[in-house]
Design a protein around this motif. Structure first.
Motif, PDB file in Angstrom:
ATOM      1  N   SER A  55      -1.048 -30.042 -11.580  1.00  6.40           N
ATOM      2  CA  SER A  55       0.032 -28.961 -11.439  1.00  6.40           C
ATOM      3  C   SER A  55      -0.308 -27.964 -12.560  1.00  6.40           C
ATOM      4  N   THR A  56      -0.844 -28.358 -13.911  1.00  2.00           N
ATOM      5  CA  THR A  56      -1.074 -27.204 -14.864  1.00  2.00           C
ATOM      6  C   THR A  56      -2.634 -26.141 -14.371  1.00  2.00           C
ATOM      7  N   ARG A  57      -3.172 -26.700 -13.764  1.00  2.00           N
ATOM      8  CA  ARG A  57      -4.498 -25.618 -12.957  1.00  2.00           C
ATOM      9  C   ARG A  57      -4.173 -24.888 -12.337  1.00  2.00           C
ATOM     10  N   ALA A  58      -4.066 -25.940 -10.736  1.00  2.00           N
ATOM     11  CA  ALA A  58      -3.511 -25.016  -9.439  1.00  2.00           C
ATOM     12  C   ALA A  58      -2.261 -25.272  -9.123  1.00  2.00           C
ATOM     13  N   PRO A  59      -0.975 -25.137  -9.189  1.00  6.58           N
ATOM     14  CA  PRO A  59       0.400 -25.562  -8.939  1.00  6.58           C
ATOM     15  C   PRO A  59       1.137 -25.723  -7.819  1.00  6.58           C
ATOM     16  N   THR A  60       0.192 -25.697  -6.904  1.00  7.76           N
ATOM     17  CA  THR A  60       0.205 -25.800  -5.165  1.00  7.76           C
ATOM     18  C   THR A  60       0.826 -26.980  -5.081  1.00  7.76           C
ATOM     19  N   ALA A  61       1.385 -27.095  -3.401  1.00  5.96           N
ATOM     20  CA  ALA A  61       2.197 -27.810  -3.005  1.00  5.96           C
ATOM     21  C   ALA A  61       1.593 -29.788  -2.895  1.00  5.96           C
ATOM     22  N   GLN A  62       0.478 -29.836  -2.933  1.00  6.13           N
ATOM     23  CA  GLN A  62      -0.812 -30.426  -2.907  1.00  6.13           C
ATOM     24  C   GLN A  62      -0.412 -31.423  -4.310  1.00  6.13           C
ATOM     25  N   ALA A  63      -0.149 -30.706  -5.398  1.00  9.68           N
ATOM     26  CA  ALA A  63      -0.617 -31.065  -6.256  1.00  9.68           C
ATOM     27  C   ALA A  63       0.689 -31.627  -7.096  1.00  9.68           C
ATOM     28  N   LYS A  64       1.996 -30.763  -6.441  1.00 13.01           N
ATOM     29  CA  LYS A  64       3.405 -31.816  -6.583  1.00 13.01           C
ATOM     30  C   LYS A  64       3.697 -32.549  -5.630  1.00 13.01           C
ATOM     31  N   ARG A  65       3.361 -32.961  -4.904  1.00 16.62           N
ATOM     32  CA  ARG A  65       2.505 -34.129  -3.525  1.00 16.62           C
ATOM     33  C   ARG A  65       2.023 -35.512  -4.152  1.00 16.62           C
ATOM     34  N   LEU A  66       0.885 -35.142  -4.965  1.00 13.71           N
ATOM     35  CA  LEU A  66       0.527 -35.882  -5.713  1.00 13.71           C
ATOM     36  C   LEU A  66       1.018 -36.367  -7.219  1.00 13.71           C
ATOM     37  N   ALA A  67       1.798 -35.297  -7.618  1.00 13.29           N
ATOM     38  CA  ALA A  67       2.755 -35.406  -9.002  1.00 13.29           C
ATOM     39  C   ALA A  67       3.761 -36.911  -8.530  1.00 13.29           C
ATOM     40  N   GLU A  68       4.377 -36.210  -6.931  1.00  9.63           N
ATOM     41  CA  GLU A  68       5.292 -37.233  -6.861  1.00  9.63           C
ATOM     42  C   GLU A  68       4.944 -38.790  -6.807  1.00  9.63           C
ATOM     43  N   THR A  69       3.832 -38.576  -6.135  1.00 11.41           N
ATOM     44  CA  THR A  69       2.952 -39.700  -5.460  1.00 11.41           C
ATOM     45  C   THR A  69       2.596 -41.078  -6.305  1.00 11.41           C
ATOM     46  N   VAL A  70       2.153 -40.507  -7.783  1.00 12.32           N
ATOM     47  CA  VAL A  70       1.930 -41.082  -9.079  1.00 12.32           C
ATOM     48  C   VAL A  70       2.973 -41.971  -9.564  1.00 12.32           C
ATOM     49  N   GLU A  71       4.570 -40.569  -9.327  1.00 10.28           N
ATOM     50  CA  GLU A  71       5.730 -41.402 -10.121  1.00 10.28           C
ATOM     51  C   GLU A  71       6.549 -42.532  -8.937  1.00 10.28           C
ATOM     52  N   SER A  72       5.889 -42.554  -7.938  1.00  4.98           N
ATOM     53  CA  SER A  72       6.415 -43.059  -7.364  1.00  4.98           C
ATOM     54  C   SER A  72       5.665 -44.682  -7.161  1.00  4.98           C
ATOM     55  N   LEU A  73       4.054 -44.433  -7.186  1.00  6.16           N
ATOM     56  CA  LEU A  73       2.716 -45.224  -7.809  1.00  6.16           C
ATOM     57  C   LEU A  73       3.440 -46.310  -8.994  1.00  6.16           C
ATOM     58  N   ARG A  74       3.536 -45.386 -10.295  1.00  7.88           N
ATOM     59  CA  ARG A  74       4.367 -45.739 -11.174  1.00  7.88           C
ATOM     60  C   ARG A  74       6.074 -47.049 -11.339  1.00  7.88           C
ATOM     61  N   SER A  75       6.894 -46.164 -10.659  1.00  9.74           N
ATOM     62  CA  SER A  75       8.371 -46.116  -9.882  1.00  9.74           C
ATOM     63  C   SER A  75       7.966 -48.000  -9.334  1.00  9.74           C
ATOM     64  N   GLU A  76       7.346 -47.773  -8.065  1.00  9.02           N
ATOM     65  CA  GLU A  76       6.753 -48.993  -7.433  1.00  9.02           C
ATOM     66  C   GLU A  76       6.623 -50.146  -8.018  1.00  9.02           C
ATOM     67  N   THR A  77       5.500 -49.914  -9.388  1.00  6.87           N
ATOM     68  CA  THR A  77       4.508 -51.016  -9.870  1.00  6.87           C
ATOM     69  C   THR A  77       5.860 -51.331 -11.261  1.00  6.87           C
ATOM     70  N   GLY A  78       6.578 -50.593 -11.199  1.00  8.83           N
ATOM     71  CA  GLY A  78       8.121 -51.462 -12.026  1.00  8.83           C
ATOM     72  C   GLY A  78       8.578 -52.208 -11.869  1.00  8.83           C
ATOM     73  N   ARG A  79       9.262 -52.013 -10.535  1.00 10.15           N
ATOM     74  CA  ARG A  79      10.139 -52.681  -9.537  1.00 10.15           C
ATOM     75  C   ARG A  79       8.798 -53.946  -9.225  1.00 10.15           C
ATOM     76  N   LEU A  80       8.023 -53.984  -8.890  1.00 11.67           N
ATOM     77  CA  LEU A  80       7.492 -54.935  -9.031  1.00 11.67           C
ATOM     78  C   LEU A  80       6.687 -55.669 -10.103  1.00 11.67           C
ATOM     79  N   MET A  81       6.893 -55.625 -11.075  1.00 16.77           N
ATOM     80  CA  MET A  81       6.585 -55.756 -12.512  1.00 16.77           C
ATOM     81  C   MET A  81       8.104 -56.958 -12.437  1.00 16.77           C
ATOM     82  N   THR A  82       8.895 -56.558 -12.202  1.00 14.38           N
ATOM     83  CA  THR A  82      10.252 -56.853 -12.395  1.00 14.38           C
ATOM     84  C   THR A  82      10.606 -57.930 -11.832  1.00 14.38           C
ATOM     85  N   GLY A  83      10.273 -57.731 -10.651  1.00 10.65           N
ATOM     86  CA  GLY A  83      10.895 -58.462  -9.343  1.00 10.65           C
ATOM     87  C   GLY A  83      12.307 -58.381  -8.295  1.00 10.65           C
ATOM     88  N   GLY A  84      12.240 -57.111  -8.789  1.00  7.67           N
ATOM     89  CA  GLY A  84      13.532 -56.277  -8.382  1.00  7.67           C
ATOM     90  C   GLY A  84      12.885 -55.469  -6.921  1.00  7.67           C
TER      91      GLY A  84
END
Length: 84
Positions: A55-84
């Protein structure tokens, strides 16, 4: 320093990988992280740092999608860890 083409290819590869991990996480649960030597926390950190760097080096739509996907990974991981 990587060329623009190399950054694009790296970004495409990492986005594909992160999307596949997210899909597997949703289908298979937290066991998806068992396939990574680094484990869950370090794998999430790694992809987060890749997203930040891209995102810093090449702030493109692709970089945004990667950041969104990583956020989804974190969110889904947290949800699964808490049993939610």
């Amino acid at each position: 320093m990587k060329s623009s083409d190399a950054i694009l290819m790296t970004g495409c590869d990492k986005l594909h990988n992160a999307t596949a991990i997210l899909s597997d996480l949703r289908n298979d649960g937290l066991s998806v992280f068992d396939r990574f030597t680094a484990g869950r926390e370090d794998t999430l950190w790694y992809y987060g740092e890749l997203a930040r760097a891209l995102s810093t080096r090449a702030p493109t739509a692709q970089a945004k999608r990667l950041a969104e996907t990583v956020e989804s990974l974190r969110s889904e991981t947290g949800r699964l860890m808490t049993g939610g």
